[in-house]
Design a protein around this motif. Structure first.
Motif, PDB file in Angstrom:
ATOM      1  N   PRO A 164      46.274  60.365  17.254  1.00 56.76           N
ATOM      2  CA  PRO A 164      46.487  61.642  17.726  1.00 56.76           C
ATOM      3  C   PRO A 164      45.679  62.591  16.986  1.00 56.76           C
ATOM      4  CG  PRO A 164      48.494  60.673  17.955  1.00 56.76           C
ATOM      5  CD  PRO A 164      47.733  59.511  16.873  1.00 56.76           C
ATOM      6  N   ASN A 165      45.239  63.723  17.623  1.00 56.39           N
ATOM      7  CA  ASN A 165      44.386  64.717  16.980  1.00 56.39           C
ATOM      8  C   ASN A 165      45.323  65.654  16.342  1.00 56.39           C
ATOM      9  OD1 ASN A 165      45.314  66.654  18.940  1.00 56.39           O
ATOM     10  ND2 ASN A 165      43.333  66.302  20.308  1.00 56.39           N
ATOM     11  N   ASP A 166      46.601  65.636  16.450  1.00 60.87           N
ATOM     12  CA  ASP A 166      47.554  66.312  15.767  1.00 60.87           C
ATOM     13  C   ASP A 166      47.355  67.912  15.791  1.00 60.87           C
ATOM     14  OD1 ASP A 166      49.758  66.982  14.048  1.00 60.87           O
ATOM     15  OD2 ASP A 166      48.838  66.298  12.387  1.00 60.87           O
ATOM     16  N   GLY A 167      47.218  68.394  17.155  1.00 62.92           N
ATOM     17  CA  GLY A 167      46.714  69.942  17.159  1.00 62.92           C
ATOM     18  C   GLY A 167      45.324  70.374  16.444  1.00 62.92           C
ATOM     19  N   GLY A 168      44.230  69.303  16.563  1.00 64.43           N
ATOM     20  CA  GLY A 168      43.131  69.636  16.071  1.00 64.43           C
ATOM     21  C   GLY A 168      42.966  69.241  14.350  1.00 64.43           C
ATOM     22  N   LYS A 169      44.086  69.153  13.853  1.00 65.30           N
ATOM     23  CA  LYS A 169      44.196  68.775  12.331  1.00 65.30           C
ATOM     24  C   LYS A 169      43.363  67.283  12.105  1.00 65.30           C
ATOM     25  CE  LYS A 169      48.325  70.936  11.099  1.00 65.30           C
ATOM     26  NZ  LYS A 169      49.851  71.097  10.375  1.00 65.30           N
ATOM     27  N   ASN A 170      43.529  66.468  13.225  1.00 69.57           N
ATOM     28  CA  ASN A 170      42.761  65.243  13.049  1.00 69.57           C
ATOM     29  C   ASN A 170      41.993  64.942  14.487  1.00 69.57           C
ATOM     30  OD1 ASN A 170      42.676  62.560  11.962  1.00 69.57           O
ATOM     31  ND2 ASN A 170      43.954  61.574  13.468  1.00 69.57           N
ATOM     32  N   SER A 171      40.975  66.165  14.462  1.00 69.62           N
ATOM     33  CA  SER A 171      40.132  65.850  15.724  1.00 69.62           C
ATOM     34  C   SER A 171      38.778  65.226  15.306  1.00 69.62           C
ATOM     35  CB  SER A 171      39.814  67.275  16.231  1.00 69.62           C
ATOM     36  OG  SER A 171      39.330  68.182  15.119  1.00 69.62           O
ATOM     37  N   ALA A 172      38.461  64.936  14.009  1.00 70.51           N
ATOM     38  CA  ALA A 172      37.384  64.293  13.396  1.00 70.51           C
ATOM     39  C   ALA A 172      37.154  63.167  14.152  1.00 70.51           C
ATOM     40  CB  ALA A 172      37.139  64.528  11.877  1.00 70.51           C
ATOM     41  N   PRO A 173      35.839  62.559  14.435  1.00 71.79           N
ATOM     42  CA  PRO A 173      35.588  61.165  14.993  1.00 71.79           C
ATOM     43  C   PRO A 173      35.752  60.213  13.962  1.00 71.79           C
ATOM     44  CG  PRO A 173      33.709  62.429  15.150  1.00 71.79           C
ATOM     45  CD  PRO A 173      34.804  63.384  14.641  1.00 71.79           C
ATOM     46  N   LEU A 174      36.088  58.919  14.393  1.00 74.30           N
ATOM     47  CA  LEU A 174      35.603  57.604  13.523  1.00 74.30           C
ATOM     48  C   LEU A 174      34.377  57.281  13.855  1.00 74.30           C
ATOM     49  CD1 LEU A 174      38.852  55.452  13.609  1.00 74.30           C
ATOM     50  CD2 LEU A 174      38.146  56.704  11.488  1.00 74.30           C
ATOM     51  N   ILE A 175      33.386  57.329  12.848  1.00 75.31           N
ATOM     52  CA  ILE A 175      32.092  56.967  13.179  1.00 75.31           C
ATOM     53  C   ILE A 175      31.703  55.733  12.756  1.00 75.31           C
ATOM     54  CG2 ILE A 175      29.559  58.095  12.799  1.00 75.31           C
ATOM     55  CD1 ILE A 175      30.925  60.852  12.498  1.00 75.31           C
ATOM     56  N   ILE A 176      30.873  54.948  13.548  1.00 75.62           N
ATOM     57  CA  ILE A 176      30.190  53.545  12.958  1.00 75.62           C
ATOM     58  C   ILE A 176      28.861  53.933  12.393  1.00 75.62           C
ATOM     59  CG2 ILE A 176      29.202  51.428  13.822  1.00 75.62           C
ATOM     60  CD1 ILE A 176      31.019  51.489  16.116  1.00 75.62           C
ATOM     61  N   SER A 177      28.824  53.845  10.773  1.00 71.73           N
ATOM     62  CA  SER A 177      27.514  54.428  10.289  1.00 71.73           C
ATOM     63  C   SER A 177      26.611  53.215  10.036  1.00 71.73           C
ATOM     64  CB  SER A 177      28.299  54.963   9.009  1.00 71.73           C
ATOM     65  OG  SER A 177      26.990  55.496   8.125  1.00 71.73           O
ATOM     66  N   PRO A 178      25.362  53.755  10.224  1.00 75.79           N
ATOM     67  CA  PRO A 178      24.333  52.788   9.673  1.00 75.79           C
ATOM     68  C   PRO A 178      24.629  52.385   8.312  1.00 75.79           C
ATOM     69  CG  PRO A 178      23.295  54.858   9.826  1.00 75.79           C
ATOM     70  CD  PRO A 178      24.618  54.976  10.724  1.00 75.79           C
ATOM     71  N   VAL A 179      24.140  51.027   7.951  1.00 81.62           N
ATOM     72  CA  VAL A 179      24.540  50.652   6.461  1.00 81.62           C
ATOM     73  C   VAL A 179      23.000  51.094   5.600  1.00 81.62           C
ATOM     74  CG1 VAL A 179      24.715  48.829   5.164  1.00 81.62           C
ATOM     75  CG2 VAL A 179      25.724  49.035   7.248  1.00 81.62           C
ATOM     76  N   ASN A 180      23.415  51.718   4.603  1.00 79.85           N
ATOM     77  CA  ASN A 180      22.183  52.255   3.894  1.00 79.85           C
ATOM     78  C   ASN A 180      22.733  51.499   2.273  1.00 79.85           C
ATOM     79  OD1 ASN A 180      20.437  53.258   2.026  1.00 79.85           O
ATOM     80  ND2 ASN A 180      20.815  55.446   2.490  1.00 79.85           N
ATOM     81  N   ARG A 181      21.896  50.592   1.909  1.00 77.28           N
ATOM     82  CA  ARG A 181      22.213  49.675   0.883  1.00 77.28           C
ATOM     83  C   ARG A 181      21.843  50.577  -0.608  1.00 77.28           C
ATOM     84  NH1 ARG A 181      19.878  43.642   2.305  1.00 77.28           N
ATOM     85  NH2 ARG A 181      20.532  43.791   4.259  1.00 77.28           N
ATOM     86  N   THR A 182      21.176  51.761  -0.661  1.00 79.43           N
ATOM     87  CA  THR A 182      20.978  52.423  -1.926  1.00 79.43           C
ATOM     88  C   THR A 182      22.053  53.457  -1.909  1.00 79.43           C
ATOM     89  OG1 THR A 182      19.500  54.042  -0.097  1.00 79.43           O
ATOM     90  CG2 THR A 182      18.503  51.805  -1.684  1.00 79.43           C
ATOM     91  N   GLU A 183      22.929  53.505  -1.025  1.00 79.01           N
ATOM     92  CA  GLU A 183      23.975  54.600  -0.679  1.00 79.01           C
ATOM     93  C   GLU A 183      24.961  54.821  -1.995  1.00 79.01           C
ATOM     94  OE1 GLU A 183      26.794  55.202   2.596  1.00 79.01           O
ATOM     95  OE2 GLU A 183      25.035  56.496   3.078  1.00 79.01           O
ATOM     96  N   THR A 184      25.086  53.630  -2.693  1.00 77.55           N
ATOM     97  CA  THR A 184      26.297  53.676  -3.633  1.00 77.55           C
ATOM     98  C   THR A 184      25.749  54.601  -4.806  1.00 77.55           C
ATOM     99  OG1 THR A 184      25.238  51.615  -4.485  1.00 77.55           O
ATOM    100  CG2 THR A 184      26.995  51.303  -3.194  1.00 77.55           C
ATOM    101  N   LYS A 185      26.818  55.104  -5.546  1.00 80.54           N
ATOM    102  CA  LYS A 185      26.603  56.031  -6.849  1.00 80.54           C
ATOM    103  C   LYS A 185      26.879  55.529  -7.870  1.00 80.54           C
ATOM    104  CE  LYS A 185      27.599  59.857  -3.759  1.00 80.54           C
ATOM    105  NZ  LYS A 185      28.601  61.182  -3.122  1.00 80.54           N
TER     106      LYS A 185
END
Length: 554
Positions: free
Chosen positions: A533-554
């Motif tokens: 639940p979005n909890d009154g807007g506190k948890n309104s951000a979506p879950l996003i299927i992100s493209p895989v970037n293999r050079t992303e690790t820090k």
């Protein structure tokens, strides 16, 4: 020419009653020729005296005249056939064990080429010739040579088994159909043969398909074994390299620790030796003065003692040793500092190994999107099927069997199984930043979508999630609280279907969050996302299927 002429008149040597070469041929008054025994038995068994050929009726029993011409021709024919048989027998193969012998051959048995179902006799090449040339014998049914031709006769009626009873599933003769099998479903043997042959063809096709499938599976297993061997060799090589470097580093650290301590000890020993040498020199001088003083004190010469005391100091000059000391070195913390440095280096190496492992896993990345037909009515999906969040308004959607009715979650469109890829491995990443609650992982296809079932592997879910007060947990049975150094912003999910693994990674930190091992997958798996639940807007951000970037690790 003689042979050709003989073959043109061979039909004249055939008795129309027994269909065999004449034996003791005779002629009736109507001019037809028969074996004496054949025509005699024919006349004795019939009410009227009829000619079997022209059906001419005789008022009295016909007078049988010996046909000397036919007798001579038959004798010549038999002699010619015997000569031909004797000349060709050397060229034909002698019957060997396991082969069907000719039933007509006397003496050495030649190999049979065909068996006659009418005569119930097997023939070699020579004795088969009448069946190939004489019109009456040509009608006989020839098959490849078989033993026990008597087995093809009805044991009850001594007739050929040329019919098949479908009711009793057995071969029968003509008399059987009018007696024991009168009301049964009986068909010609050839008809049942064709039907069974067609069934065998289907069975053979099924068997061949099964063989093909198993051969393909064998090849698949071999490919998997080769792939596993290469992976094992690569892992071993990398492991040897990592541990060799680690051993060398530990050895260098140990050597440095030992050298540092030994150098300190050597410095202390050198200082002490210098002090000891100086003290020993002073002791020597003092002992020398002590001897002089002692000798002078025993002198009875008043003048000598007084003169000597004035010229000699009582104590030679020495250092004031009260402020001089040697402090033993203390090594407390030396080992701890060395181990701490080793730990820091190991941590960096572990980070590099984790990054390397994550990059290898990312090669199994798959393109997944969300299935709107499975989404709970309160969930909002993006047009591209890559994002999901909770909405306050419940949409009016068809309650199809695939849709979740109670749980705020959604499935991915793509399924994961052993057949979905050559390796049976899958990887995808979900962005979870700015969310205060979420659940993600994989679930099997057959889970109950209409009730709120506890998330656990036993119920078909392999998931982790974030709950209140930054409490991360693995939804095992029982729940496992996760201790993470920092909140993950992006979670990588890796599935090895064949090995029964589900691994979760903090992508940015290249760190393993949790692993489900020893899983038994028997059906398709799907991406499972629960934005909570979005909890009154506190948890309104979506879950996003992100493209895989293999050079992303820090």
């Amino acid at each position: 020419m003689a042979e050709a002429s003989c073959r043109l008149t061979e039909d004249q040597f055939l008795c129309s009653i027994c269909l065999d070469v004449f034996t003791d041929p005779v002629t009736t008054s109507c001019g037809h020729n028969f074996c004496r025994n054949c025509i005699t038995e024919h006349c004795n068994t019939n009410d009227q005296y009829l000619c079997p050929m022209c059906k001419n009726v005789f008022n009295t029993k016909p007078e049988l005249l010996i046909n000397t011409f036919i007798s001579e021709m038959v004798a010549q024919f038999r002699q010619s056939a015997q000569q031909k048989a004797s000349s060709s027998s050397s060229e034909q193969q002698v019957s060997k064990p396991g082969e069907v012998p000719c039933d007509v051959c006397t003496g050495t048995k030649l190999k049979a080429l065909k068996s006659c179902l009418v005569c119930l006799v097997s023939y070699c090449e020579t004795h088969l010739e009448p069946h190939l040339t004489m019109s009456g014998l040509k009608r006989h049914q020839l098959i490849d040579p078989v033993e026990n031709l008597e087995g093809r006769m009805c044991t009850k009626h001594d007739k050929p088994l040329e019919l098949f009873c479908k009711t009793d599933q057995t071969c029968v003769c003509m008399l059987c159909t009018v007696l024991d099998h009168k009301t049964h479903d009986v068909v010609p043997l050839k008809e049942e043969y064709e039907e069974k042959k067609a069934e065998l063809g289907k069975t053979e096709a099924e068997i061949q398909q099964m063989i093909k499938e198993r051969q393909q599976r064998i090849q698949n297993f071999k490919r998997r074994v080769n792939s596993s061997r290469k992976n094992a060799e690569s892992e071993i090589a990398e492991g040897v390299q990592a541990f060799t470097a680690l051993i060398e580093f530990i050895q260098r650290g140990l050597n440095y620790l030992i050298d540092t301590i030994q150098e300190k000890q050597k410095a202390i020993e050198k200082q002490a030796q210098a002090f000891i040498k100086e003290l020993e020199q002073e002791v020597s001088e003092l002992m020398k003065r002590s001897t002089e003083v002692e000798q002078l004190s025993h002198s009875e010469d008043h003048l000598h003692l007084l003169q000597s005391v004035q010229s000699m100091k009582a104590i030679p000059p020495t250092r004031d040793w009260t402020e001089v000391s040697i402090h033993p070195s203390t090594y407390e913390g030396t080992v701890v500092r060395a181990v701490a440095q080793l730990e820091d280096t190991l941590s960096k190496d572990m980070k590099k190994l984790a990054e390397s492992e994550l990059k290898r896993i990312q090669q199994y990345a798959v393109d997944v999107s969300l299935d709107p037909d499975t989404a709970h009515p309160n969930l909002i999906l993006s047009d591209d099927g890559k994002q999901v969040n909770h909405g306050d308004v419940k949409k009016s959607l068809p309650d199809n069997p695939e849709r979740f009715s109670n749980c705020l979650c959604v499935f991915g469109k793509q399924s994961f199984s052993e057949q979905s890829s050559s390796s049976g491995r899958f990887y995808f990443e979900i962005e979870v930043k700015e969310k205060t609650k979420w659940t993600l992982g994989v679930a099997r296809e057959s889970i109950n979508r209409k009730e709120n079932i506890p998330l656990s592997p036993e119920n078909g879910y392999w998931t982790i999630g974030l709950r209140n007060e930054n409490k991360y947990q693995a939804n095992a049975n029982p729940r496992v609280l996760l201790s993470l150094k920092s909140p993950p912003q992006k979670v990588g999910v890796f599935v090895d279907y064949e090995e029964g693994l589900v691994l979760f990674y903090d992508v940015d930190a290249a760190a393993l969050i949790y692993s489900f091992t020893g899983c038994s997958f028997t059906e398709k798996l799907y991406l499972y996302l629960g934005p909570c639940p979005n909890d009154g807007g506190k948890n309104s951000a979506p879950l996003i299927i992100s493209p895989v970037n293999r050079t992303e690790t820090k």
